[in-house]
Design an enzyme around this catalytic site. Structure first.
Site, mmCIF file in Angstrom:
data_model
loop_
_atom_site.group_PDB
_atom_site.id
_atom_site.type_symbol
_atom_site.label_atom_id
_atom_site.label_comp_id
_atom_site.label_asym_id
_atom_site.label_seq_id
_atom_site.Cartn_x
_atom_site.Cartn_y
_atom_site.Cartn_z
ATOM 1 N N LYS A 240 1.591 -23.363 32.082
ATOM 2 C CA LYS A 240 2.821 -23.982 32.561
ATOM 3 C C LYS A 240 2.603 -25.484 32.781
ATOM 4 O O LYS A 240 1.500 -25.913 33.125
ATOM 5 C CB LYS A 240 3.236 -23.368 33.910
ATOM 6 N N ARG A 314 5.802 -8.494 33.126
ATOM 7 C CA ARG A 314 6.212 -7.217 32.531
ATOM 8 C C ARG A 314 5.003 -6.432 32.030
ATOM 9 O O ARG A 314 5.051 -5.194 31.971
ATOM 10 C CB ARG A 314 7.222 -7.472 31.422
#
Length: 461
Positions: A240, A314
């Site tokens: 990020k 996920r």
């Protein structure tokens, strides 16, 4: 504690005279003429979160007149604990009668400060309420919500996978819950390969783990809660940027909220067999970090191609949810700070709800609005399954299109939940960006009041 529940409220406590804007003209008429003139002079009109302190003839504190939105507003009194003069207060019977649950909840939330690293500036005011089931429930709700906020607010240095496991044990101990952990390479031996893959780069100091809490009568219907416990998310090798990483201590917000909900289930003694599962990892970067293009086999047997290492939530959830489904719970709920796409669609205050049951989705939206703890039903739009297909594996962890990101993340999880399993997926932000009374900027508990009300309705009639 700035809230006290007492069998007898002390007569010496200073009265809080509560009023809504609508009720103010009638309440004003009952006040002495001199008091009316003073309140008119300062412009008091009972607007929410406003107050006026009134002295007696000797100049001592006599009464405080406060404005509230509604008698059942969960933030009715939140503006006052930190701004009223330090001392003990009680509700004045001549004002609007506040719901005891709302009074207790709003006072404690209004006093919330994350003060683990910086001392409070002053001693807050104390409210004394009559003891009773509703005020006790309000206190229980507030305790769970504040504890959830604390977990999210704690920096990752002091809230890694091991510390998150200790928090689960701390919550479970008073209720006699059992807590176990599967840590590090034991995840591979016990068939949780996806959790291990995401968290292995942070081992050994911050080894990945699956935390499992169980509580309640085995004969009762089973309720399984799963919370995403990514204690810090660097993005992995798909790292990020700095501004995207700044708040990633909150990426375990799903786990914190799931633990808060579990705490309420136990405190309110719901007739369920509770299972709480938290896959706790740190998405770090090292020589053995999982990579874009890697393929992993999951607990369910499905293979995942890693399209983006920053879509790790996920991946850890799928193993935990597959494990939960093996025991066929009556209801499975997962909570996760899963996608930025949900925030783009709904903003920070509306968690996205996904469920296969349209009627249940509508019921929960209505209940959230009633509780002033909202969530919004989003579609599990099956044609978008094509966006997470890949020739390399059964499914990709990132969509082939930037569109519908919250939907494709939910559809990824959908593949790990049997078609006949009742299931709620909640994609939440777990953070407040705009400060208001009772809601300071920082970690937030979202949907807990709505979900516990729903669970009571479903399991306790």
């Amino acid at each position: 504690m700035t809230l006290t529940l007492a069998k007898k409220v002390p007569a010496s406590a200073t009265p809080l005279l509560c009023s809504t804007v609508e009720a103010w003209p009638e309440i004003r008429k009952g006040l002495p003429v001199a008091t009316q003139r003073w309140l008119d002079a300062v412009g008091f009109a009972a607007k929410p979160d406003t107050h006026v302190v009134l002295p007696d003839e000797q100049g001592r504190l006599s009464c405080v007149v406060v404005g509230v939105r509604a008698s059942d507003d969960p933030y009715a009194l939140a503006a006052f604990p930190q701004i009223l003069p330090t001392g003990r207060y009680k509700l004045d019977a001549d004002g609007v009668a506040l719901d005891p649950q709302a009074a207790a909840l709003s006072w404690v939330l209004g006093d919330y400060v994350f003060d683990a690293y910086k001392a409070r500036g002053r001693v807050s005011a104390e409210l004394v309420l009559p003891d009773g089931p509703e005020s006790q429930r309000g206190l229980a709700l507030a305790t769970a919500l504040c504890a959830t906020r604390d977990l999210v607010n704690t920096p990752a240095e002091h809230m890694g996978p091991a510390q998150l496991a200790e928090a689960v044990k701390l919550v479970g101990k008073p209720h006699g819950a059992k807590v176990k952990e599967i840590v590090g390479d034991a995840l591979l031996k016990n068939n949780f390969p996806a959790i291990h893959a995401v968290g292995r780069a942070a081992a050994p100091d911050r080894a990945p783990r699956l935390i499992e809490l169980t509580w309640g009568n085995p004969k009762h219907p089973k309720l399984s809660l799963v919370g995403k416990g990514v204690c810090f998310d660097s993005g992995g090798l798909d790292i990020k940027p700095a501004d995207g990483m700044r708040l990633m201590k909150k990426d375990m917000g799903g786990a914190a909220n799931a633990l808060g909900l579990a705490a309420l289930v136990m405190a309110l003694k719901l007739p369920v067999r509770l299972q709480l599962l938290i896959p706790a990892v740190e998405n770090a970067i090292s020589g053995n970090a999982f990579r874009p293009g890697d393929v992993f086999r999951t607990r369910k047997g499905l293979t995942i191609e890693i399209g983006n290492t920053d879509a790790e939530g996920r991946v850890v959830l799928c193993d935990a949810m597959a494990y939960a489904c093996e025991s066929k719970p009556e209801l499975l709920i997962d909570l996760a700070t899963l996608t930025g796409a949900a925030r783009v669609a709904l903003g920070p205050e509306l968690p996205a709800l996904f469920t296969r049951d349209m009627a249940l989705g509508r019921e929960l939206v209505d209940l959230g609005l009633q509780e002033r703890d909202p969530l919004w039903h989003m579609p599990l739009w099956q044609p978008y399954q094509a966006l997470i297909e890949t020739p390399m594996a059964d499914v990709s962890n990132s969509g082939s299109s930037p569109m519908a990101g919250a939907v494709t993340a939910a559809l990824f999880l959908d593949r790990f939940v049997p078609a006949d399993q009742a299931w709620l997926h909640i994609d939440l932000f777990a953070w407040t960006t705009l400060a208001r009374p009772g809601r300071p900027v920082g970690g937030e508990a979202q949907t807990l009041r709505t979900l516990i009300h729903f669970l009571e309705r479903r399991f306790a009639g």
